[in-house]
Design a protein around this motif. Structure first.
Motif, PDB file in Angstrom:
ATOM      1  N   PHE A 128       0.825  -1.214   0.000  1.00  0.00           N
ATOM      2  CA  PHE A 128       0.000   0.000   0.000  1.00  0.00           C
ATOM      3  C   PHE A 128       0.859   1.264   0.000  1.00  0.00           C
ATOM      4  N   GLN A 129       1.981   1.208   0.744  1.00  0.00           N
ATOM      5  CA  GLN A 129       2.866   2.373   0.795  1.00  0.00           C
ATOM      6  C   GLN A 129       3.465   2.664  -0.578  1.00  0.00           C
ATOM      7  N   MET A 130       3.851   1.608  -1.326  1.00  0.00           N
ATOM      8  CA  MET A 130       4.402   1.802  -2.667  1.00  0.00           C
ATOM      9  C   MET A 130       3.350   2.356  -3.620  1.00  0.00           C
ATOM     10  N   ILE A 131       2.109   1.897  -3.442  1.00  0.00           N
ATOM     11  CA  ILE A 131       1.015   2.429  -4.274  1.00  0.00           C
ATOM     12  C   ILE A 131       0.813   3.912  -3.993  1.00  0.00           C
ATOM     13  N   ILE A 132       0.864   4.293  -2.715  1.00  0.00           N
ATOM     14  CA  ILE A 132       0.699   5.706  -2.341  1.00  0.00           C
ATOM     15  C   ILE A 132       1.823   6.552  -2.930  1.00  0.00           C
ATOM     16  N   THR A 133       3.068   6.058  -2.854  1.00  0.00           N
ATOM     17  CA  THR A 133       4.209   6.805  -3.394  1.00  0.00           C
ATOM     18  C   THR A 133       4.055   7.031  -4.892  1.00  0.00           C
ATOM     19  N   SER A 134       3.696   5.979  -5.627  1.00  0.00           N
ATOM     20  CA  SER A 134       3.502   6.122  -7.073  1.00  0.00           C
ATOM     21  C   SER A 134       2.309   7.024  -7.378  1.00  0.00           C
ATOM     22  N   GLY A 135       1.261   6.917  -6.568  1.00  0.00           N
ATOM     23  CA  GLY A 135       0.098   7.788  -6.763  1.00  0.00           C
ATOM     24  C   GLY A 135       0.433   9.247  -6.532  1.00  0.00           C
ATOM     25  N   ASP A 136       1.282   9.515  -5.541  1.00  0.00           N
ATOM     26  CA  ASP A 136       1.709  10.893  -5.280  1.00  0.00           C
ATOM     27  C   ASP A 136       2.503  11.453  -6.463  1.00  0.00           C
ATOM     28  N   GLN A 137       3.361  10.632  -7.072  1.00  0.00           N
ATOM     29  CA  GLN A 137       4.115  11.081  -8.247  1.00  0.00           C
ATOM     30  C   GLN A 137       3.177  11.427  -9.396  1.00  0.00           C
ATOM     31  N   LEU A 138       2.187  10.576  -9.588  1.00  0.00           N
ATOM     32  CA  LEU A 138       1.213  10.814 -10.653  1.00  0.00           C
ATOM     33  C   LEU A 138       0.405  12.072 -10.373  1.00  0.00           C
ATOM     34  N   LEU A 139      -0.002  12.254  -9.129  1.00  0.00           N
ATOM     35  CA  LEU A 139      -0.784  13.430  -8.762  1.00  0.00           C
ATOM     36  C   LEU A 139       0.027  14.707  -8.931  1.00  0.00           C
ATOM     37  N   GLU A 140       1.321  14.663  -8.597  1.00  0.00           N
ATOM     38  CA  GLU A 140       2.177  15.843  -8.749  1.00  0.00           C
ATOM     39  C   GLU A 140       2.268  16.261 -10.215  1.00  0.00           C
ATOM     40  N   LEU A 141       2.432  15.275 -11.095  1.00  0.00           N
ATOM     41  CA  LEU A 141       2.511  15.568 -12.519  1.00  0.00           C
ATOM     42  C   LEU A 141       1.204  16.157 -13.031  1.00  0.00           C
ATOM     43  N   LEU A 142       0.081  15.542 -12.655  1.00  0.00           N
ATOM     44  CA  LEU A 142      -1.220  16.037 -13.108  1.00  0.00           C
ATOM     45  C   LEU A 142      -1.512  17.424 -12.533  1.00  0.00           C
ATOM     46  N   SER A 143      -1.040  17.674 -11.313  1.00  0.00           N
ATOM     47  CA  SER A 143      -1.233  18.999 -10.705  1.00  0.00           C
ATOM     48  C   SER A 143      -0.481  20.069 -11.476  1.00  0.00           C
ATOM     49  N   ASP A 144       0.761  19.739 -11.909  1.00  0.00           N
ATOM     50  CA  ASP A 144       1.543  20.678 -12.718  1.00  0.00           C
ATOM     51  C   ASP A 144       0.830  20.995 -14.030  1.00  0.00           C
ATOM     52  N   LEU A 145       0.310  19.960 -14.663  1.00  0.00           N
ATOM     53  CA  LEU A 145      -0.418  20.167 -15.920  1.00  0.00           C
ATOM     54  C   LEU A 145      -1.643  21.040 -15.704  1.00  0.00           C
ATOM     55  N   LEU A 146      -2.372  20.788 -14.605  1.00  0.00           N
ATOM     56  CA  LEU A 146      -3.558  21.576 -14.304  1.00  0.00           C
ATOM     57  C   LEU A 146      -3.194  23.020 -13.986  1.00  0.00           C
ATOM     58  N   ASP A 147      -2.106  23.213 -13.209  1.00  0.00           N
ATOM     59  CA  ASP A 147      -1.649  24.570 -12.878  1.00  0.00           C
ATOM     60  C   ASP A 147      -1.313  25.348 -14.143  1.00  0.00           C
ATOM     61  N   LEU A 148      -0.567  24.704 -15.020  1.00  0.00           N
ATOM     62  CA  LEU A 148      -0.153  25.360 -16.258  1.00  0.00           C
ATOM     63  C   LEU A 148      -1.367  25.704 -17.110  1.00  0.00           C
TER      64      LEU A 148
END
Length: 348
Positions: free
Chosen positions: A157-177
């Protein structure tokens, strides 16, 4: 730039861009031939084979480099006849193209196309990697849910959360831009002490950097740094610059954040400003890439090889600072690393 001449090679009319190109007005050109108004080599260039165009009706292109005023121009001229309805030639005309401008436009288009291709490749990789990790770990956990110990399942579960956070960070950057560029960005501007807010963000990173063996220094002014800004957006800029500095600075090195008084020049006027500098001792940036790293989906050649990513963070920082009527840029350090600076207008 365009012109029209009579069958004797004398100017009938020209458009405004032709006047600007030749540094001559229509009144100075009208009724005169090329050899009467231009120096020998320029006059011969513009009058080249005008007689053939008038008599035979052929079109032609010729290219040459000349100096007009204090600027050198590489010109491509397309000459052609003008005909009446019955086919009789009554004048000649020409359309001029600045080849240097064409080459610059082509180079810009090629860079844009390259950036788009690199973005698609990077985006595919950056989205696929965490998503692949999430799916792989989830499938593994599903197979072992009945026989794996609780601690092992917890690590999945911890590895899933870490990968999910990376994905969310990327999508957040795209949304911000996307939000910043759609003119829908909302800013809550208030007066704050920039010195205190920079110190707050530095304190957040000091512990993280200490764990990586990096020393984080902060040099602040003795007086308050009164600036009007959106605190959340400026925090975003500071965190982005410090995150980048931490990524590329090796252990046992230092990062220094400096806040000091400066001036911001606009339209020849200079106004008081506060300057923030983030100085690292990392991989650095090539000199010819300093102005490019703030472009969308563009990264420095040294940093891209080390961390991947899609190159959105600095583009977002640039938009935020410019929306605050400030400016942001990068500098190459003499010994090692890079310095990222931004200026914000100071309040009186």
């Amino acid at each position: 730039p365009m012109y029209c001449k009579d069958l004797n090679g004398c100017y009938l009319t020209v458009n405004k861009p032709f006047e600007e190109l030749c540094c001559l007005s229509l009144e100075e050109l009208q009724g005169k031939s090329d050899l009467q108004v231009f120096p020998g080599n320029v006059g011969r260039f513009f009058s080249f084979r005008d007689a053939d165009i008038s008599e035979i009706g052929e079109s032609l292109e010729l290219e040459g480099t000349f100096t007009f005023g204090d600027q050198e121009k590489n010109l491509l001229v397309h000459k052609f006849p003008l005909r009446e309805n019955g086919g009789r030639i009554y004048a000649t005309a020409g359309i001029c193209t600045d080849v240097t401008t064409m080459q610059k436009a082509l180079h810009t288009a090629q860079l844009a196309n390259k950036a788009k291709s690199e973005f698609l490749a990077n985006m595919s990789h950056e989205l696929r990697t965490p998503m692949h990790s999430i799916l792989s770990i989830a499938r593994l956990g599903l197979k072992r849910v009945d026989r794996s110990p609780r601690e092992k399942l917890g690590s999945y579960f911890q590895m899933i959360i870490t990968s999910g956070d990376q994905l969310l960070e990327l999508l957040s950057d795209l949304l911000d831009l996307s939000t910043l560029e759609s003119d829908r960005a909302c800013y809550s501007l208030q007066e704050y002490d920039l010195a205190k807010d920079v110190e707050k963000v530095v304190s957040e990173f000091r512990v993280m950097m200490a764990e990586s063996g990096i020393k984080l220094n902060y040099e602040s002014p003795a007086c308050p740094a009164a600036v009007r800004y959106d605190k959340i957006k400026i925090y975003q800029v500071l965190r982005n610059l410090l995150t980048n500095a931490m990524k590329f600075t090796p252990s046992q090195k230092e990062i220094t954040v400096v806040l000091k008084k400066d001036t911001l020049g606009k339209s020849g006027d200079y106004h008081p400003a506060w300057k923030v500098m983030v100085i690292d001792q990392g991989a650095g940036i090539e000199k010819d890439e300093l102005g490019l790293v703030f472009g969308k989906f563009i990264q420095g050649s040294k940093t891209a090889m080390r961390t991947g990513g899609v190159g959105l963070g600095l583009s977002i920082c640039k938009r935020i600072i410019e929306d605050h009527h400030g400016t942001i840029w990068a500098e190459k350090n003499e010994q090692a690393g890079a310095t990222f600076c931004f200026l914000l207008p100071a309040l009186e």
